[in-house]
Design a protein around this motif. Structure first.
Motif, PDB file in Angstrom:
ATOM      1  N   SER A   1       0.818  -1.210   0.000  1.00 36.67           N
ATOM      2  CA  SER A   1       0.000   0.000   0.000  1.00 36.67           C
ATOM      3  C   SER A   1       0.854   1.263   0.000  1.00 36.67           C
ATOM      4  O   SER A   1       0.426   2.303  -0.486  1.00 36.67           O
ATOM      5  CB  SER A   1      -0.940   0.002   1.206  1.00 36.67           C
ATOM      6  OG  SER A   1      -0.189   0.002   2.399  1.00 36.67           O
ATOM      7  N   GLU A   2       2.075   1.173   0.520  1.00 38.09           N
ATOM      8  CA  GLU A   2       2.969   2.326   0.539  1.00 38.09           C
ATOM      9  C   GLU A   2       3.481   2.670  -0.856  1.00 38.09           C
ATOM     10  O   GLU A   2       3.733   3.828  -1.174  1.00 38.09           O
ATOM     11  CB  GLU A   2       4.159   2.062   1.457  1.00 38.09           C
ATOM     12  CG  GLU A   2       3.796   1.867   2.907  1.00 38.09           C
ATOM     13  CD  GLU A   2       4.972   1.380   3.730  1.00 38.09           C
ATOM     14  OE1 GLU A   2       6.057   1.169   3.159  1.00 38.09           O
ATOM     15  OE2 GLU A   2       4.786   1.201   4.940  1.00 38.09           O
ATOM     16  N   HIS A   3       3.642   1.671  -1.678  1.00 42.47           N
ATOM     17  CA  HIS A   3       4.229   1.872  -3.009  1.00 42.47           C
ATOM     18  C   HIS A   3       3.215   1.663  -4.134  1.00 42.47           C
ATOM     19  O   HIS A   3       3.597   1.439  -5.278  1.00 42.47           O
ATOM     20  CB  HIS A   3       5.405   0.921  -3.203  1.00 42.47           C
ATOM     21  CG  HIS A   3       6.480   1.096  -2.178  1.00 42.47           C
ATOM     22  ND1 HIS A   3       7.278   2.211  -2.145  1.00 42.47           N
ATOM     23  CD2 HIS A   3       6.872   0.311  -1.156  1.00 42.47           C
ATOM     24  CE1 HIS A   3       8.131   2.106  -1.145  1.00 42.47           C
ATOM     25  NE2 HIS A   3       7.897   0.956  -0.513  1.00 42.47           N
ATOM     26  N   LEU A   4       1.944   1.753  -3.792  1.00 36.82           N
ATOM     27  CA  LEU A   4       0.897   1.494  -4.777  1.00 36.82           C
ATOM     28  C   LEU A   4       0.956   2.478  -5.953  1.00 36.82           C
ATOM     29  O   LEU A   4       0.816   2.086  -7.116  1.00 36.82           O
ATOM     30  CB  LEU A   4      -0.479   1.553  -4.121  1.00 36.82           C
ATOM     31  CG  LEU A   4      -1.649   1.120  -4.989  1.00 36.82           C
ATOM     32  CD1 LEU A   4      -1.470  -0.327  -5.415  1.00 36.82           C
ATOM     33  CD2 LEU A   4      -2.955   1.289  -4.248  1.00 36.82           C
ATOM     34  N   GLU A   5       1.204   3.741  -5.688  1.00 31.51           N
ATOM     35  CA  GLU A   5       1.272   4.742  -6.762  1.00 31.51           C
ATOM     36  C   GLU A   5       2.435   4.459  -7.704  1.00 31.51           C
ATOM     37  O   GLU A   5       2.299   4.569  -8.929  1.00 31.51           O
ATOM     38  CB  GLU A   5       1.402   6.137  -6.168  1.00 31.51           C
ATOM     39  CG  GLU A   5       1.355   7.231  -7.211  1.00 31.51           C
ATOM     40  CD  GLU A   5       1.396   8.617  -6.608  1.00 31.51           C
ATOM     41  OE1 GLU A   5       1.710   9.556  -7.367  1.00 31.51           O
ATOM     42  OE2 GLU A   5       1.119   8.771  -5.410  1.00 31.51           O
ATOM     43  N   LEU A   6       3.577   4.063  -7.158  1.00 31.97           N
ATOM     44  CA  LEU A   6       4.743   3.737  -7.987  1.00 31.97           C
ATOM     45  C   LEU A   6       4.455   2.508  -8.848  1.00 31.97           C
ATOM     46  O   LEU A   6       4.782   2.484 -10.040  1.00 31.97           O
ATOM     47  CB  LEU A   6       5.971   3.494  -7.112  1.00 31.97           C
ATOM     48  CG  LEU A   6       7.250   3.089  -7.837  1.00 31.97           C
ATOM     49  CD1 LEU A   6       7.698   4.197  -8.776  1.00 31.97           C
ATOM     50  CD2 LEU A   6       8.328   2.744  -6.839  1.00 31.97           C
TER      51      LEU A   6
ATOM     52  N   GLU B   1       1.517   1.455  -9.864  1.00 28.55           N
ATOM     53  CA  GLU B   1       0.555   1.850 -10.897  1.00 28.55           C
ATOM     54  C   GLU B   1       1.238   2.610 -12.027  1.00 28.55           C
ATOM     55  O   GLU B   1       0.936   2.398 -13.197  1.00 28.55           O
ATOM     56  CB  GLU B   1      -0.547   2.710 -10.296  1.00 28.55           C
ATOM     57  CG  GLU B   1      -1.516   1.957  -9.430  1.00 28.55           C
ATOM     58  CD  GLU B   1      -2.546   2.858  -8.786  1.00 28.55           C
ATOM     59  OE1 GLU B   1      -2.431   4.106  -8.917  1.00 28.55           O
ATOM     60  OE2 GLU B   1      -3.466   2.333  -8.156  1.00 28.55           O
ATOM     61  N   THR B   2       2.160   3.490 -11.691  1.00 28.63           N
ATOM     62  CA  THR B   2       2.867   4.275 -12.708  1.00 28.63           C
ATOM     63  C   THR B   2       3.715   3.373 -13.600  1.00 28.63           C
ATOM     64  O   THR B   2       3.705   3.510 -14.829  1.00 28.63           O
ATOM     65  CB  THR B   2       3.756   5.335 -12.035  1.00 28.63           C
ATOM     66  OG1 THR B   2       2.945   6.158 -11.205  1.00 28.63           O
ATOM     67  CG2 THR B   2       4.463   6.191 -13.064  1.00 28.63           C
TER      68      THR B   2
ATOM     69  N   GLN C   1       6.812  15.568 -16.325  1.00 27.20           N
ATOM     70  CA  GLN C   1       6.110  15.292 -15.070  1.00 27.20           C
ATOM     71  C   GLN C   1       7.098  14.980 -13.949  1.00 27.20           C
ATOM     72  O   GLN C   1       6.945  15.464 -12.831  1.00 27.20           O
ATOM     73  CB  GLN C   1       5.149  14.122 -15.271  1.00 27.20           C
ATOM     74  CG  GLN C   1       4.309  13.804 -14.066  1.00 27.20           C
ATOM     75  CD  GLN C   1       3.323  12.684 -14.351  1.00 27.20           C
ATOM     76  OE1 GLN C   1       3.344  12.083 -15.423  1.00 27.20           O
ATOM     77  NE2 GLN C   1       2.470  12.414 -13.402  1.00 27.20           N
TER      78      GLN C   1
ATOM     79  N   GLU D   1       7.548  17.351 -10.630  1.00 33.36           N
ATOM     80  CA  GLU D   1       7.311  16.793  -9.305  1.00 33.36           C
ATOM     81  C   GLU D   1       8.552  16.882  -8.425  1.00 33.36           C
ATOM     82  O   GLU D   1       8.450  17.056  -7.212  1.00 33.36           O
ATOM     83  CB  GLU D   1       6.835  15.343  -9.415  1.00 33.36           C
ATOM     84  CG  GLU D   1       5.417  15.246  -9.933  1.00 33.36           C
ATOM     85  CD  GLU D   1       4.958  13.811 -10.125  1.00 33.36           C
ATOM     86  OE1 GLU D   1       5.775  12.890  -9.911  1.00 33.36           O
ATOM     87  OE2 GLU D   1       3.788  13.624 -10.494  1.00 33.36           O
TER      88      GLU D   1
END
Length: 73
Positions: free
Chosen positions: A3-8, A10-11, A64, A68
């Motif tokens: 859950s901590e690295h979910l965004e990474l 997904e990317t 992007q 960021e």
């Protein structure tokens, strides 16, 4: 940890999906041009347009990342 690295995750998955889509588009275009006996100049134009489409997505990703890292957006 997941859950901590979910965004990474997904990317990375989305970027790999775009690579696969552009690969399959390129292969299908190559097959169509091969079957229809397209002249060399026409093939170059088609591949240039496909490359520019890929380059647009790559440029978007680089911009992007830069924004960021600088705290913009």
């Amino acid at each position: 940890m997941l859950s901590e690295h979910l965004e990474l995750i997904e990317t990375i998955g989305l970027n790999l999906f775009f690579v696969a889509i552009f690969f399959f588009i390129g292969m299908s275009i190559h097959d169509v041009m091969k079957k229809n006996d397209v002249p060399k100049k026409g093939k170059m134009v088609v591949y240039l347009v496909l490359f520019l489409g890929c380059a647009g997505f790559i440029a978007k990703g680089v911009i992007q990342i830069i924004w960021e890292s600088n705290g913009i957006g």
